[in-house]
Design a protein around this motif. Structure first.
Motif, PDB file in Angstrom:
ATOM      1  N   LYS A  94      12.229  15.616 -13.650  1.00  0.00           N
ATOM      2  CA  LYS A  94      10.816  15.313 -13.399  1.00  0.00           C
ATOM      3  C   LYS A  94      10.415  14.022 -14.104  1.00  0.00           C
ATOM      4  CE  LYS A  94       8.754  19.850 -12.562  1.00  0.00           C
ATOM      5  NZ  LYS A  94       7.818  20.865 -13.062  1.00  0.00           N
ATOM      6  N   ILE A  95      10.868  13.879 -15.359  1.00  0.00           N
ATOM      7  CA  ILE A  95      10.560  12.660 -16.111  1.00  0.00           C
ATOM      8  C   ILE A  95      11.160  11.450 -15.402  1.00  0.00           C
ATOM      9  CG2 ILE A  95      11.078  11.423 -18.263  1.00  0.00           C
ATOM     10  CD1 ILE A  95      10.813  14.154 -19.703  1.00  0.00           C
ATOM     11  N   ASP A  96      12.415  11.591 -14.956  1.00  0.00           N
ATOM     12  CA  ASP A  96      13.079  10.481 -14.264  1.00  0.00           C
ATOM     13  C   ASP A  96      12.353  10.115 -12.981  1.00  0.00           C
ATOM     14  OD1 ASP A  96      14.943  10.407 -16.281  1.00  0.00           O
ATOM     15  OD2 ASP A  96      16.486  11.511 -15.168  1.00  0.00           O
ATOM     16  N   SER A  97      11.915  11.142 -12.219  1.00  0.00           N
ATOM     17  CA  SER A  97      11.211  10.854 -10.962  1.00  0.00           C
ATOM     18  C   SER A  97       9.870  10.188 -11.247  1.00  0.00           C
ATOM     19  CB  SER A  97      11.024  12.121 -10.127  1.00  0.00           C
ATOM     20  OG  SER A  97      10.056  12.962 -10.704  1.00  0.00           O
ATOM     21  N   LYS A  98       9.186  10.625 -12.315  1.00  0.00           N
ATOM     22  CA  LYS A  98       7.915   9.988 -12.682  1.00  0.00           C
ATOM     23  C   LYS A  98       8.149   8.537 -13.098  1.00  0.00           C
ATOM     24  CE  LYS A  98       5.067  13.522 -12.352  1.00  0.00           C
ATOM     25  NZ  LYS A  98       4.030  13.594 -11.364  1.00  0.00           N
ATOM     26  N   ASP A  99       9.239   8.309 -13.857  1.00  0.00           N
ATOM     27  CA  ASP A  99       9.564   6.935 -14.265  1.00  0.00           C
ATOM     28  C   ASP A  99       9.848   6.073 -13.041  1.00  0.00           C
ATOM     29  OD1 ASP A  99       9.216   7.494 -16.929  1.00  0.00           O
ATOM     30  OD2 ASP A  99      11.362   7.674 -17.380  1.00  0.00           O
ATOM     31  N   THR A 100      10.614   6.617 -12.102  1.00  0.00           N
ATOM     32  CA  THR A 100      10.934   5.876 -10.878  1.00  0.00           C
ATOM     33  C   THR A 100       9.662   5.590 -10.087  1.00  0.00           C
ATOM     34  OG1 THR A 100      13.059   7.014 -10.783  1.00  0.00           O
ATOM     35  CG2 THR A 100      12.327   5.931  -8.764  1.00  0.00           C
ATOM     36  N   GLN A 101       8.813   6.584  -9.983  1.00  0.00           N
ATOM     37  CA  GLN A 101       7.550   6.419  -9.264  1.00  0.00           C
ATOM     38  C   GLN A 101       6.678   5.369  -9.947  1.00  0.00           C
ATOM     39  OE1 GLN A 101       5.312  10.057  -9.052  1.00  0.00           O
ATOM     40  NE2 GLN A 101       4.058   9.365  -7.361  1.00  0.00           N
ATOM     41  N   LEU A 102       6.629   5.399 -11.269  1.00  0.00           N
ATOM     42  CA  LEU A 102       5.847   4.426 -12.024  1.00  0.00           C
ATOM     43  C   LEU A 102       6.391   3.015 -11.816  1.00  0.00           C
ATOM     44  CD1 LEU A 102       3.566   3.994 -14.099  1.00  0.00           C
ATOM     45  CD2 LEU A 102       5.291   4.272 -15.883  1.00  0.00           C
ATOM     46  N   LYS A 103       7.711   2.867 -11.850  1.00  0.00           N
ATOM     47  CA  LYS A 103       8.322   1.551 -11.623  1.00  0.00           C
ATOM     48  C   LYS A 103       8.017   1.055 -10.213  1.00  0.00           C
ATOM     49  CE  LYS A 103      12.041   2.027 -14.982  1.00  0.00           C
ATOM     50  NZ  LYS A 103      13.465   2.261 -15.184  1.00  0.00           N
ATOM     51  N   ARG A 104       8.096   1.965  -9.234  1.00  0.00           N
ATOM     52  CA  ARG A 104       7.815   1.589  -7.848  1.00  0.00           C
ATOM     53  C   ARG A 104       6.357   1.139  -7.714  1.00  0.00           C
ATOM     54  NH1 ARG A 104       9.541   5.977  -5.292  1.00  0.00           N
ATOM     55  NH2 ARG A 104       7.498   6.952  -5.190  1.00  0.00           N
ATOM     56  N   GLU A 108       4.993  -2.426  -6.556  1.00  0.00           N
ATOM     57  CA  GLU A 108       4.016  -2.589  -5.476  1.00  0.00           C
ATOM     58  C   GLU A 108       2.804  -3.372  -5.950  1.00  0.00           C
ATOM     59  OE1 GLU A 108       2.957   1.201  -3.821  1.00  0.00           O
ATOM     60  OE2 GLU A 108       5.013   1.621  -3.185  1.00  0.00           O
ATOM     61  N   LYS A 109       2.362  -3.087  -7.167  1.00  0.00           N
ATOM     62  CA  LYS A 109       1.221  -3.795  -7.734  1.00  0.00           C
ATOM     63  C   LYS A 109       1.533  -5.287  -7.852  1.00  0.00           C
ATOM     64  CE  LYS A 109      -1.567  -4.099 -11.917  1.00  0.00           C
ATOM     65  NZ  LYS A 109      -1.668  -3.681 -13.304  1.00  0.00           N
ATOM     66  N   ALA A 110       2.741  -5.583  -8.343  1.00  0.00           N
ATOM     67  CA  ALA A 110       3.137  -6.992  -8.482  1.00  0.00           C
ATOM     68  C   ALA A 110       3.191  -7.668  -7.110  1.00  0.00           C
ATOM     69  CB  ALA A 110       4.486  -7.089  -9.184  1.00  0.00           C
ATOM     70  N   GLN A 111       3.727  -6.952  -6.105  1.00  0.00           N
ATOM     71  CA  GLN A 111       3.799  -7.516  -4.751  1.00  0.00           C
ATOM     72  C   GLN A 111       2.396  -7.746  -4.186  1.00  0.00           C
ATOM     73  OE1 GLN A 111       6.218  -4.610  -2.755  1.00  0.00           O
ATOM     74  NE2 GLN A 111       8.131  -5.676  -3.225  1.00  0.00           N
ATOM     75  N   LEU A 112       1.505  -6.780  -4.399  1.00  0.00           N
ATOM     76  CA  LEU A 112       0.133  -6.934  -3.918  1.00  0.00           C
ATOM     77  C   LEU A 112      -0.567  -8.100  -4.622  1.00  0.00           C
ATOM     78  CD1 LEU A 112      -1.026  -3.214  -3.641  1.00  0.00           C
ATOM     79  CD2 LEU A 112      -0.612  -4.804  -1.759  1.00  0.00           C
ATOM     80  N   GLN A 113      -0.284  -8.268  -5.900  1.00  0.00           N
ATOM     81  CA  GLN A 113      -0.874  -9.387  -6.644  1.00  0.00           C
ATOM     82  C   GLN A 113      -0.393 -10.714  -6.064  1.00  0.00           C
ATOM     83  OE1 GLN A 113      -3.191  -8.899  -9.008  1.00  0.00           O
ATOM     84  NE2 GLN A 113      -3.485 -11.095  -9.074  1.00  0.00           N
ATOM     85  N   VAL A 114       0.907 -10.783  -5.730  1.00  0.00           N
ATOM     86  CA  VAL A 114       1.456 -12.008  -5.119  1.00  0.00           C
ATOM     87  C   VAL A 114       0.788 -12.253  -3.763  1.00  0.00           C
ATOM     88  CG1 VAL A 114       3.555 -12.989  -4.087  1.00  0.00           C
ATOM     89  CG2 VAL A 114       3.655 -11.930  -6.345  1.00  0.00           C
ATOM     90  N   GLN A 115       0.623 -11.180  -2.977  1.00  0.00           N
ATOM     91  CA  GLN A 115      -0.024 -11.329  -1.665  1.00  0.00           C
ATOM     92  C   GLN A 115      -1.474 -11.797  -1.828  1.00  0.00           C
ATOM     93  OE1 GLN A 115       0.395  -7.551   0.297  1.00  0.00           O
ATOM     94  NE2 GLN A 115       2.482  -7.976   0.975  1.00  0.00           N
ATOM     95  N   ILE A 116      -2.174 -11.241  -2.820  1.00  0.00           N
ATOM     96  CA  ILE A 116      -3.565 -11.657  -3.064  1.00  0.00           C
ATOM     97  C   ILE A 116      -3.604 -13.136  -3.421  1.00  0.00           C
ATOM     98  CG2 ILE A 116      -5.476 -11.426  -4.713  1.00  0.00           C
ATOM     99  CD1 ILE A 116      -4.890  -8.406  -4.742  1.00  0.00           C
ATOM    100  N   GLU A 117      -2.674 -13.545  -4.286  1.00  0.00           N
ATOM    101  CA  GLU A 117      -2.641 -14.956  -4.672  1.00  0.00           C
ATOM    102  C   GLU A 117      -2.342 -15.849  -3.472  1.00  0.00           C
ATOM    103  OE1 GLU A 117       0.172 -15.077  -7.880  1.00  0.00           O
ATOM    104  OE2 GLU A 117      -1.179 -14.040  -9.264  1.00  0.00           O
ATOM    105  N   GLU A 118      -1.397 -15.403  -2.613  1.00  0.00           N
ATOM    106  CA  GLU A 118      -1.068 -16.178  -1.419  1.00  0.00           C
ATOM    107  C   GLU A 118      -2.272 -16.268  -0.480  1.00  0.00           C
ATOM    108  OE1 GLU A 118       2.335 -14.259   0.286  1.00  0.00           O
ATOM    109  OE2 GLU A 118       3.726 -15.145  -1.172  1.00  0.00           O
ATOM    110  N   LEU A 119      -2.942 -15.119  -0.263  1.00  0.00           N
ATOM    111  CA  LEU A 119      -4.100 -15.111   0.631  1.00  0.00           C
ATOM    112  C   LEU A 119      -5.240 -15.964   0.070  1.00  0.00           C
ATOM    113  CD1 LEU A 119      -4.166 -11.371   1.748  1.00  0.00           C
ATOM    114  CD2 LEU A 119      -3.558 -13.346   3.147  1.00  0.00           C
ATOM    115  N   THR A 120      -5.392 -15.919  -1.251  1.00  0.00           N
ATOM    116  CA  THR A 120      -6.423 -16.745  -1.875  1.00  0.00           C
ATOM    117  C   THR A 120      -6.100 -18.222  -1.675  1.00  0.00           C
ATOM    118  OG1 THR A 120      -6.779 -15.024  -3.526  1.00  0.00           O
ATOM    119  CG2 THR A 120      -7.624 -17.208  -4.046  1.00  0.00           C
ATOM    120  N   ALA A 121      -4.820 -18.553  -1.838  1.00  0.00           N
ATOM    121  CA  ALA A 121      -4.402 -19.941  -1.636  1.00  0.00           C
ATOM    122  C   ALA A 121      -4.620 -20.370  -0.186  1.00  0.00           C
ATOM    123  CB  ALA A 121      -2.939 -20.122  -2.025  1.00  0.00           C
TER     124      ALA A 121
END
Length: 195
Positions: A94-104, A108-121
């Protein structure tokens, strides 16, 4: 009153010095002497207590365990260990799955941030390009700009017309055909009143 307190204090001192302390000292000496002689006081007290009717119910007799009972205890303890290990493995997964989910989610957050920056640009680039287009229409002669505006999609034309300077807008509206100038004037008026 003071004499009574002194007498009570004297009686307590007398009791401690004459009875309590010598009795405790005698018990300690007896215990030490019996231990030196090899007599286990606690086993002897347990044996005697087991024979006295009222006290026997509080003293539990310990029977030595047989090999079969030892084996049963060992098997039950091994089963309990395996059960706890299984629970630990479950919790670890359970801990491992939560860690994996948190990393994912962080990815996703980092990817969305990049997309936001691209769209802003892109949005900034589009705004800059639109300002360039507006500036181009402002520098064009009204005679050249009017035919282009009349062939444009109405929404795009209104967007440009609302952003150019009033002097350029007036000159372009003069050069437009009358019905188109009226249409754009009405739209621009409604838009200005709406804002």
């Amino acid at each position: 009153m003071e004499e009574k307190e002194n007498q009570d204090g004297n009686k307590l001192q007398w009791f401690l010095y004459v009875i309590a302390i010598p009795t405790l000292f005698a018990i300690v000496i007896a215990l030490v002497a019996l231990s030196i002689l090899g007599i286990n006081i606690f086993d002897t007290a347990k044996d005697i207590g087991g024979k006295v009717p009222f006290i026997s119910q509080f003293v539990k007799e310990e029977k030595p365990l047989s090999i079969e009972e030892f084996e049963k205890d060992i098997i039950s303890l091994e089963a309990e260990i395996k059960d706890r290990e299984a629970k630990m493995d479950q919790l670890q997964s359970k801990i491992d799955s939560k860690d994996t989910q948190l990393k994912r989610m962080e990815l996703e957050k980092a990817q969305l941030q990049v997309q936001i920056e691209e769209l802003t640009a892109i949005q900034e680039e589009n705004k800059r390009a639109f300002r360039e287009i507006v500036k181009t229409y402002e520098t064009m002669s009204a005679k050249s700009a009017a035919p282009i505006i009349s062939k444009m999609d109405t929404e795009e034309a209104v967007k440009i017309l609302t952003n150019i300077k009033p002097e350029s807008l007036a000159a372009i509206m003069e050069k437009l055909p009358a019905e188109e100038a009226a249409k754009y004037t009405e739209i621009l008026t409604n838009e200005t009143n709406g804002n």
